[in-house]
Motif scaffolding. Structure first.
Motif, mmCIF file in Angstrom:
data_model
loop_
_atom_site.group_PDB
_atom_site.id
_atom_site.type_symbol
_atom_site.label_atom_id
_atom_site.label_comp_id
_atom_site.label_asym_id
_atom_site.label_seq_id
_atom_site.Cartn_x
_atom_site.Cartn_y
_atom_site.Cartn_z
ATOM 1 N N LEU A 1 -49.810 -12.835 -86.550
ATOM 2 C CA LEU A 1 -50.572 -12.963 -85.305
ATOM 3 C C LEU A 1 -51.779 -13.879 -85.484
ATOM 4 C CD1 LEU A 1 -50.448 -9.248 -84.063
ATOM 5 C CD2 LEU A 1 -49.388 -11.187 -82.897
ATOM 6 N N TRP A 2 -52.424 -13.781 -86.634
ATOM 7 C CA TRP A 2 -53.605 -14.599 -86.895
ATOM 8 C C TRP A 2 -53.226 -16.087 -86.983
ATOM 9 C CZ3 TRP A 2 -58.289 -15.835 -86.358
ATOM 10 C CH2 TRP A 2 -59.046 -16.549 -87.298
ATOM 11 N N ALA B 1 -50.211 -8.610 -88.953
ATOM 12 C CA ALA B 1 -51.580 -9.096 -88.768
ATOM 13 C C ALA B 1 -51.688 -10.570 -89.165
ATOM 14 C CB ALA B 1 -52.553 -8.254 -89.598
ATOM 15 N N ILE C 1 -57.050 -9.439 -81.976
ATOM 16 C CA ILE C 1 -56.068 -10.444 -81.564
ATOM 17 C C ILE C 1 -56.659 -11.335 -80.494
ATOM 18 C CG2 ILE C 1 -53.711 -10.802 -80.706
ATOM 19 C CD1 ILE C 1 -53.215 -7.790 -81.375
ATOM 20 N N GLY C 2 -56.648 -12.631 -80.721
ATOM 21 C CA GLY C 2 -57.142 -13.597 -79.743
ATOM 22 C C GLY C 2 -56.019 -14.413 -79.148
ATOM 23 N N ASN D 1 -64.046 -19.116 -94.433
ATOM 24 C CA ASN D 1 -63.886 -17.653 -94.456
ATOM 25 C C ASN D 1 -62.646 -17.211 -95.225
ATOM 26 O OD1 ASN D 1 -66.094 -17.352 -92.811
ATOM 27 N ND2 ASN D 1 -64.961 -16.788 -90.961
ATOM 28 N N VAL E 1 -63.307 -21.204 -90.232
ATOM 29 C CA VAL E 1 -62.136 -20.370 -90.534
ATOM 30 C C VAL E 1 -61.632 -20.667 -91.945
ATOM 31 C CG1 VAL E 1 -59.676 -20.109 -89.977
ATOM 32 C CG2 VAL E 1 -61.386 -19.923 -88.159
ATOM 33 N N LEU F 1 -56.543 -4.280 -85.800
ATOM 34 C CA LEU F 1 -56.236 -5.666 -85.440
ATOM 35 C C LEU F 1 -57.230 -6.216 -84.427
ATOM 36 C CD1 LEU F 1 -52.340 -5.590 -84.943
ATOM 37 C CD2 LEU F 1 -53.604 -6.745 -86.783
ATOM 38 N N THR G 1 -54.833 -22.129 -80.600
ATOM 39 C CA THR G 1 -56.129 -22.796 -80.432
ATOM 40 C C THR G 1 -55.978 -24.291 -80.717
ATOM 41 O OG1 THR G 1 -57.222 -20.722 -81.029
ATOM 42 C CG2 THR G 1 -58.570 -22.715 -81.108
ATOM 43 N N SER H 1 -66.354 -10.700 -87.181
ATOM 44 C CA SER H 1 -64.992 -10.711 -87.708
ATOM 45 C C SER H 1 -64.778 -11.815 -88.744
ATOM 46 C CB SER H 1 -64.010 -10.901 -86.551
ATOM 47 O OG SER H 1 -62.719 -11.122 -87.065
ATOM 48 N N GLY H 2 -63.987 -11.516 -89.752
ATOM 49 C CA GLY H 2 -63.568 -12.535 -90.705
ATOM 50 C C GLY H 2 -62.481 -13.430 -90.134
ATOM 51 N N THR H 3 -61.842 -12.967 -89.082
ATOM 52 C CA THR H 3 -60.826 -13.762 -88.377
ATOM 53 C C THR H 3 -61.267 -13.880 -86.918
ATOM 54 O OG1 THR H 3 -59.524 -11.787 -87.912
ATOM 55 C CG2 THR H 3 -58.937 -13.032 -89.879
ATOM 56 N N PRO H 4 -62.334 -14.675 -86.698
ATOM 57 C CA PRO H 4 -62.962 -14.705 -85.368
ATOM 58 C C PRO H 4 -62.096 -15.425 -84.337
ATOM 59 C CG PRO H 4 -63.915 -16.394 -86.761
ATOM 60 C CD PRO H 4 -62.973 -15.616 -87.634
ATOM 61 N N PRO H 5 -62.052 -14.905 -83.114
ATOM 62 C CA PRO H 5 -61.375 -15.645 -82.045
ATOM 63 C C PRO H 5 -62.196 -16.876 -81.673
ATOM 64 C CG PRO H 5 -62.413 -13.656 -81.174
ATOM 65 C CD PRO H 5 -62.619 -13.623 -82.651
ATOM 66 N N PHE H 6 -61.509 -17.924 -81.234
ATOM 67 C CA PHE H 6 -62.198 -19.130 -80.772
ATOM 68 C C PHE H 6 -62.971 -18.837 -79.496
ATOM 69 C CE2 PHE H 6 -62.188 -23.113 -78.293
ATOM 70 C CZ PHE H 6 -62.909 -23.915 -79.159
ATOM 71 N N TYR I 1 -65.182 -24.807 -85.601
ATOM 72 C CA TYR I 1 -64.498 -23.510 -85.687
ATOM 73 C C TYR I 1 -63.494 -23.495 -86.836
ATOM 74 C CZ TYR I 1 -61.214 -19.776 -84.434
ATOM 75 O OH TYR I 1 -60.382 -18.692 -84.461
ATOM 76 N N GLN J 1 -52.401 -17.249 -83.498
ATOM 77 C CA GLN J 1 -53.637 -17.403 -82.725
ATOM 78 C C GLN J 1 -54.304 -18.743 -83.039
ATOM 79 O OE1 GLN J 1 -56.175 -13.959 -83.081
ATOM 80 N NE2 GLN J 1 -58.048 -15.158 -82.859
#
Lengths: 233, 233
Positions: A90-91, A87, B65-66, A151, A148, B63, A98, B48-53, A144, A94
């Motif tokens: 992957l984060w 996890a 996943i972005g 957070n 992050v 999970l 970006t 989400s605490g791990t937000p996708p852009f 963004y 990700q």
């Protein structure tokens, strides 16, 4: 293992995100095109059965790995620059992807009509794209990453341990300061967390030594971050 | 496990590369924004605490996943759509990231001045960028993938087994045919391997069933591949 990094010898460019990770890790590496010339790089691109589309690429033992974020995906957990959990990995990846999207938009501020034409042939469109970039895209992307970072609980994007994403965000802040000194100065009050992160990365012993060495290529107008006065608003 | 895919409900866009993988794998998934509306997607991004852009993103158990290529990196080995070895997985991911770069350049043909302005406000620059795109970038990118396919020994990019990269290359050929029918028709004789790969992907049972279903959104002028007659040369 001694890594071999292959990248254009005259610019920071996308290779810099890999250099920063190798330097922070204290990894043993050769910056091949700078040390042995472009011919060695071109030869490697043509000789491989799995050729990279473009530099940067990294030779790690038998592996030849292309694409900046892919190289960092490989290096991160091996050098304590990414979490070990799936996890977490992957984060981080990700976020790095970006950043890669943002880097492409930064490049397009001076090359909106495409990478194969000269800047001098697209100055008008570059001005328009840059205005839009600062109005819409910088607030979106940096806003963004600021969120992050908040957070995460800090001090780093992944939490308590530094990662390659922090190093890349250092480079983004440094690069925007170089390319757009006036615009960035006005914008920085909106991203206090990222500015602080930039300073903390820059004062780490390995990074500080790297930045002071001649291994760090200076910003210039062949790279991603270019200082063109007329684009700085 | 039932996956949840989150993507804009009206376009193929970047979500399509994920849809094609899920469909080929026969995976169980919900296309959330299409089934339950945009509100469900926006809520997930904010919670989400791990937000996708940005979309697409995939919920897989706990999970979130972005980033398209990151989602495929995760799905590939789990569904027989990527090699199991580290070298093989990195190579497929490297190719997918190169496809992502190409997709961004395809998008920029109609949005050279940035994603936040309307096409109608950038028609002139779009014409110039598109001309450059077909002169320089299409031959470079598609020529590269054609060579990679040849080098693989075939019939697929990874060799004997199909991968998510083959599915994405199918989408690239299909999309370029939609957006630039005249230009693409003239170009296809230079990439016989990719054209053949497109046809073989399209005739696989799960993909054929998907393409015939209403789960496949039609190409349209809100997505990445847009048909504007004045850009088709």
């Amino acid at each position: 293992m001694r890594y071999e990094l292959y990248y254009w010898p005259g610019i920071q460019g996308r290779g810099e995100y890999v250099r920063l990770a190798l330097e922070e890790a204290g990894a043993d590496y050769a910056d091949v095109a700078r040390e042995r010339g472009m011919g060695a790089m071109m030869k490697m691109m043509e000789a491989s059965g799995t050729p990279p589309f473009a530099p940067p690429f990294l030779k790690a033992g038998k592996l030849l790995i292309g694409q900046t974020a892919n190289i960092l995906l490989y290096l991160g957990p091996r050098h304590g620059l990414a979490p070990k959990t799936e996890a977490g990995r992957l984060w981080m990846h990700q976020l790095q992807l970006t950043i890669a999207d943002f880097v492409l938009e930064i490049h397009d501020t001076h090359h909106p009509l495409g990478p194969s034409l000269y800047y001098e042939d697209q100055r008008g469109p570059a001005k328009k794209r840059t205005a839009e970039f600062w109005k819409q895209r910088v607030p979106t992307f940096l806003g963004y990453f600021e969120r992050v970072l908040e957070n995460s609980g800090g001090p780093w994007v992944a939490g308590r341990r530094i990662s390659y994403v922090d190093l890349s965000l250092f480079q983004i802040v440094a690069g925007l300061r170089y390319a757009f000194p006036k615009r960035m100065k006005a914008f920085e009050r909106r991203i206090p967390g990222l500015v602080d992160l930039h300073d903390r990365v820059g004062s780490r012993p390995n990074i500080r030594a790297y930045l002071a060495s001649d291994r760090r290529i200076a910003f210039n107008e062949e790279g991603i971050f270019r200082r063109y006065r007329e684009l700085d608003g």
